[in-house]
Design a protein around this motif. Structure first.
Motif, PDB file in Angstrom:
ATOM      1  N   TYR A 253       0.880  -1.171   0.000  1.00 64.37           N
ATOM      2  CA  TYR A 253       0.000   0.000   0.000  1.00 64.37           C
ATOM      3  C   TYR A 253       0.912   1.213   0.000  1.00 64.37           C
ATOM      4  O   TYR A 253       1.744   1.375   0.884  1.00 64.37           O
ATOM      5  N   TRP A 254       0.764   2.058  -1.019  1.00 65.33           N
ATOM      6  CA  TRP A 254       1.654   3.199  -1.140  1.00 65.33           C
ATOM      7  C   TRP A 254       1.478   4.161   0.027  1.00 65.33           C
ATOM      8  O   TRP A 254       0.376   4.656   0.276  1.00 65.33           O
ATOM      9  N   ALA A 255       2.552   4.433   0.738  1.00 73.00           N
ATOM     10  CA  ALA A 255       2.502   5.505   1.735  1.00 73.00           C
ATOM     11  C   ALA A 255       2.186   6.808   1.004  1.00 73.00           C
ATOM     12  O   ALA A 255       2.627   7.011  -0.135  1.00 73.00           O
ATOM     13  N   PRO A 256       1.420   7.702   1.612  1.00 79.73           N
ATOM     14  CA  PRO A 256       1.017   8.938   0.918  1.00 79.73           C
ATOM     15  C   PRO A 256       2.157   9.946   0.828  1.00 79.73           C
ATOM     16  O   PRO A 256       2.176  10.965   1.516  1.00 79.73           O
ATOM     17  N   ASN A 257       3.096   9.660  -0.061  1.00 76.47           N
ATOM     18  CA  ASN A 257       4.257  10.538  -0.207  1.00 76.47           C
ATOM     19  C   ASN A 257       4.502  10.864  -1.682  1.00 76.47           C
ATOM     20  O   ASN A 257       3.657  10.598  -2.545  1.00 76.47           O
ATOM     21  N   PHE A 258       5.662  11.416  -1.962  1.00 79.69           N
ATOM     22  CA  PHE A 258       6.003  11.815  -3.327  1.00 79.69           C
ATOM     23  C   PHE A 258       5.964  10.628  -4.283  1.00 79.69           C
ATOM     24  O   PHE A 258       5.527  10.755  -5.442  1.00 79.69           O
ATOM     25  N   TRP A 259       6.396   9.464  -3.824  1.00 82.62           N
ATOM     26  CA  TRP A 259       6.471   8.299  -4.702  1.00 82.62           C
ATOM     27  C   TRP A 259       5.093   7.717  -4.999  1.00 82.62           C
ATOM     28  O   TRP A 259       4.917   7.031  -6.004  1.00 82.62           O
ATOM     29  N   ALA A 260       4.117   7.978  -4.147  1.00 81.90           N
ATOM     30  CA  ALA A 260       2.744   7.574  -4.458  1.00 81.90           C
ATOM     31  C   ALA A 260       2.244   8.355  -5.672  1.00 81.90           C
ATOM     32  O   ALA A 260       1.600   7.798  -6.571  1.00 81.90           O
ATOM     33  N   ILE A 261       2.541   9.652  -5.691  1.00 79.63           N
ATOM     34  CA  ILE A 261       2.165  10.475  -6.843  1.00 79.63           C
ATOM     35  C   ILE A 261       2.942  10.028  -8.083  1.00 79.63           C
ATOM     36  O   ILE A 261       2.401   9.972  -9.197  1.00 79.63           O
ATOM     37  N   CYS A 457      -7.082   6.658  -1.992  1.00 78.31           N
ATOM     38  CA  CYS A 457      -6.764   7.118  -0.639  1.00 78.31           C
ATOM     39  C   CYS A 457      -5.308   7.558  -0.561  1.00 78.31           C
ATOM     40  O   CYS A 457      -4.996   8.640  -0.041  1.00 78.31           O
ATOM     41  N   SER A 458      -4.414   6.733  -1.080  1.00 78.44           N
ATOM     42  CA  SER A 458      -2.986   7.020  -1.002  1.00 78.44           C
ATOM     43  C   SER A 458      -2.638   8.295  -1.749  1.00 78.44           C
ATOM     44  O   SER A 458      -1.940   9.175  -1.215  1.00 78.44           O
ATOM     45  N   VAL A 459      -3.105   8.421  -2.986  1.00 80.57           N
ATOM     46  CA  VAL A 459      -2.733   9.563  -3.816  1.00 80.57           C
ATOM     47  C   VAL A 459      -3.366  10.851  -3.288  1.00 80.57           C
ATOM     48  O   VAL A 459      -2.713  11.898  -3.220  1.00 80.57           O
TER      49      VAL A 459
END
Length: 491
Positions: A253-261, A457-459
């Motif tokens: 699950y992508w942490a909501p950070n720069f790499w999620a975007i 949710c993540s993005v």
């Protein structure tokens, strides 16, 4: 009032004992069995379970200590071959071990509030509620299952000691924390620079600079020696466990950070250009992926980017060297690592929210950002609690916490409110909830696109976290709050 609230929160944690537990429950049960049943020389080699020991030695010793009590509850939980063992007594022991060790967190909170010199009644209440009742810790430790409260307690103790100018003790405790869980290296630049500025090169402390520096080195070195000394012959093996670089840029699950975007742009690019993506970054697997549209990001790039992005923060801290700037630098360093680090877990957002909770008690702008990030960051933890029977529990705890801190902080500060843009953004969480539990099913996308709500949710949270990061960082670097010259607007 402090200990009364602690007892109330502890009672709430007891009520959560029967709730869902994640694979982290088996992770820690396995570590109990490894440290209890095997000789120390085999701790970091044991691999019968996929959940191998991958925390530093101090945490392994901590698991060994817990196992000395666990044997009286259910000795079968301490057998290495008993994989996925979760008897009723095992569950009770592990759940209560988290609740009891949260005493360290409670004492850390209390000590920090005292060190900050919190004066007014509502300030003390706001600090006590926002930290003791932190809903993220309830989610991660007492439902999902981990020992973050215990670790954050050590962090808060080390901060308190440094604020009290007990530099060597504070440095020793922070070094110990790194040997419990190495992820706290995220905030090491803030600690290192502040100790150099306020202790080593502080002319008011009449000791030779070299002597002061050696004291810090000895304090940190003693911790490392106590931690890694017994494993000196297997040091490469221990390091390979602590830094497994084959897990990929982002977590399942992508942490909501720069790499999620970044991942989201890749997904859109693959779809638009109709490229074959192979194994998807949103497939729910923990592994490395080859990007088809955007450049692949190796670990070294994330390390360099994180380091470069911290430079303005540590330079500002070195220039100002105040207690306020120290707390804000901890927040920014942790958020920088969260935003740009390699394989960041969503739970790491707590490393920003909790230190921010300290500085929010004496500064108007920090209070606003604490409320904003609490809403965004704690919502981003919801995917950890995915069973449908947790919906009422997680939303009930979340809404109660947000309402409580909002009420208390508006009593501490006059005119505290979010901007219209921020309020509009936060309204988007209502749509995310509606989509996940209603629209997704109405559109019959549950089976075709099962990970879409997680990605949304993540993005969406990532944009909110990025908004906070850019604004909070720029306020720290370019205005005078970091110099402690702006007075809070307290009642």
């Amino acid at each position: 009032m402090f200990w009364l609230l602690f007892l109330f929160v502890s009672g709430l944690k007891v009520l959560l004992i029967p709730s869902y537990k994640s694979t982290d429950f088996e992770v820690h049960r396995n570590w109990l069995s490894i440290t209890h049943s095997l000789p120390l020389s085999k701790w970091y080699f044991e691999d019968r379970s996929e959940w191998t020991l991958d925390y530093p030695p101090f945490f392994a010793y901590f698991e060994w200590l817990l196992s000395q009590f666990a044997v009286y509850f259910d000795a079968n939980m301490l057998k290495v071959e008993n994989l996925n063992y979760d008897s009723r007594t095992t569950v009770l022991f592990q759940r209560f071990s988290v609740i009891i060790t949260d005493l360290v967190y409670a004492f850390g909170v209390k000590r920090c509030l005292e060190s900050l010199g919190i004066a007014t009644k509502y300030q003390k209440l706001a600090g006590t509620v926002s930290l003791l009742f932190n809903v993220g810790l309830l989610f991660v430790d007492h439902i999902h299952f981990q020992y973050n409260g215990f670790l954050f307690g050590i962090l808060l103790f080390s901060i308190a000691l440094i604020l009290e100018k007990k530099f060597i003790k504070g440095a020793f405790l922070f070094a110990a924390l790194l040997n419990f869980k190495h992820i706290f290296i995220y905030v090491a630049p803030a600690f290192g620079v502040f100790l150099l500025k306020d202790y080593v090169f502080n002319k008011e402390i009449r000791e030779i600079v070299v002597v002061k520096f050696l004291k810090l080195v000895i304090a940190a070195g003693t911790c490392v020696a106590l931690s890694f000394g017994p494993f000196i012959d297997q040091f490469p093996q221990v390091l390979s466990r602590l830094f497994p670089f084959k897990r990929g840029l982002t977590h399942a699950y992508w942490a909501p950070n720069f790499w999620a975007i970044y991942n989201f742009i890749e997904k859109v690019g693959v779809s638009v250009l109709k490229k074959s993506s192979g194994v998807s970054t949103s497939s729910g697997l923990v592994q490395e992926f080859d990007f088809k549209v955007l450049p692949n990001i190796p670990p070294m790039v994330t390390f360099l980017l994180t380091g470069l992005m911290m430079i303005p923060c540590v330079l500002k801290l070195w220039k100002s060297g105040t207690k306020d700037s120290f707390l804000r630098a901890i927040t920014i360093c942790s958020m920088t690592s969260f935003m740009f680090g390699w394989h960041v877990h969503e739970k790491a957002i707590l490393m920003t929210i909790i230190p921010l909770g300290l500085s929010s008690l004496s500064d108007f702008k920090d209070a606003k950002w604490f409320i904003f990030l609490s809403i965004v960051g704690h919502y981003s933890l919801f995917p950890l609690l995915f069973p449908i029977d947790l919906v009422i529990i997680k939303y009930g705890l979340y809404i109660s916490y947000i309402c409580a801190i909002n009420l208390l902080y508006t009593r501490v500060f006059k005119g505290l409110k979010l901007s219209s843009f921020e309020k509009l953004y936060l309204c988007g969480f209502a749509f995310l909830t509606l989509y996940e539990y209603f629209i997704q099913h109405v559109l019959r996308l549950t089976h075709r696109m099962p990970f879409l709500p997680l990605m949304m949710c993540s993005v969406y949270c990532a944009f909110g976290v990025l908004y906070f990061y850019v604004n909070y960082y720029s306020e720290f670097v370019f205005d005078k709050r970091g110099d402690g010259k702006v007075k809070s607007k307290r009642k």
